[in-house]
Structure formats: C-alpha cells, structure tokens
Design an enzyme around this catalytic site. Sequence first.
Site, short mmCIF file in Angstrom:
data_model
loop_
_atom_site.label_atom_id
_atom_site.label_comp_id
_atom_site.label_asym_id
_atom_site.label_seq_id
_atom_site.Cartn_x
_atom_site.Cartn_y
_atom_site.Cartn_z
N ASP A 107 7.22 -0.30 4.09
CA ASP A 107 6.83 0.42 2.87
C ASP A 107 7.02 -0.44 1.61
O ASP A 107 7.54 0.03 0.60
CB ASP A 107 7.60 1.74 2.72
CG ASP A 107 7.30 2.71 3.84
OD1 ASP A 107 6.38 2.44 4.63
OD2 ASP A 107 8.00 3.73 3.95
N ASP A 128 3.57 -0.39 7.64
CA ASP A 128 2.98 0.43 6.57
C ASP A 128 3.26 -0.17 5.19
O ASP A 128 3.57 0.56 4.24
CB ASP A 128 3.54 1.86 6.62
CG ASP A 128 3.23 2.58 7.92
OD1 ASP A 128 2.37 2.08 8.67
OD2 ASP A 128 3.84 3.63 8.17
#
Length: 231
Positions: A107, A128
């Site tokens: 992230d 991600d």
Amino acid sequence: EKVVTNANKSNLIIQGHGFKNTTISWNDTANSTGATSTSSTIAIFEPNFIAYNISFQFKDVCLGCNLKPKNTAPQPLPGDVGGQGVALRISSDRAAFYGCGFYGAQDTLTNDRGRHYFKDCFIQGSIDFTFGEARSLYEDCTINSIAKDNPSGGVSGSIEAHGRQAKDEKTALAGLEACGLAELGESIRLSTVFFGEYECTGPGANYTNMVSYARQLKHYEVTPYLDISYT
C-alpha cells in the site's frame, strides 16, 4: 516527519533537488495508527497540489532515494495483518507529480479520490502498492516490485488494487508504458473488469499466462487514455 496538507489550502507546490536526494519519510503502519489510511507519511487533502523531484518513503524500503515520499516501517511479509504503510495518500482533486519517488511495501501509494497525474515518477512496493478509488494517469513512470516469496504459497505481490464500487464510476488507474496483471479479489467482480495493454514490450509483456479477459488494444481503443485530458 509526518505531513498533512489541509483541505482549506490550495495551490501548494513542493519541490526537491531530485527524488534520490530529497526525501520525506516516516514509519507508521496500519497497526500503529489503527488504519491503513492514517499510516501515510504525507496526506494531501488540498486541491491543485503539485510536487517536483521529491520522494515519499515508508521506512527501510528506499533503495537510493530523490524528493520522495517514503514510509520507513519494516517491509511486511505477504499476508501480514496491520503491516501496511502508506508513503503518500492523495485525497483531493487535481494533483500532479513530476520526477517524484514513492517508496514502500504494501500500500505504498493511495490514490484515494480525485484526478491525479504522474510523470517520470518511480513507484516501489510489494502488494497493492498503487490503490484507491481515484482516476489516475501514470506517464513514463517506473513501477518497481520488491515482492518476496509467500511462505504459504499464495500470491506474493501485486501492483494495483482499484476500489471502484460501481461499473459506471468514472475512475481507473491508467499507465502508459505499464504491462501485466495478477488476478486478486472476488471472482464476482471479474465480469466488470477492463484490462487492456497497448504495444507492451520487455519481460513483463509475456502473454502466455495472462488472464482470459486481458485485451491487446488497437490504437483507436487506447487513444482516450493517452492524453492528460483523461484525468
């Protein structure tokens, strides 16, 4: 240091001396702050934000840093709960980044909402590491995965995780000079997924194991995504 630009400001410009020379770093995680969204080294809430030649870093994952946002918490293993650490969160409209670096693991870069443009940037992470619900365009950017093997044998890394909630939302993450897709998430969502590539080359452009819904686009199909007007 941890930086927040408030929504009552506008037209702020940050400029460094090259993303390998100028760095903003912090070491919060989802565990230490209670949520992934609040772990960011820098959070942008104001409109019309511009950054040049700076890095944002999540600690301990910067390999030769410029003006860059960075979160310096240790890199989590795949599947670690609460180990997420955001280098930059953009929760505003009309933000642009030129020659910047974004360093993290899981992230790294939160495209929370709004329209965002990235030019000649370096974005590094493992899982991600570009995600959110915004409409963002990456032009001539380097996307660098530092994903490690997953001890459990599952997915060890992924680049993008877009959070669009409905198929008619005008949001997406579009990359010029970006290739490849790993399939994550619920299979029910796959009926509305659009993934297209255009003239991709290099090791990541091997179509052999590509998902069935990946498309090789014609020039007329990709034209709407090739201009800054997309954002």
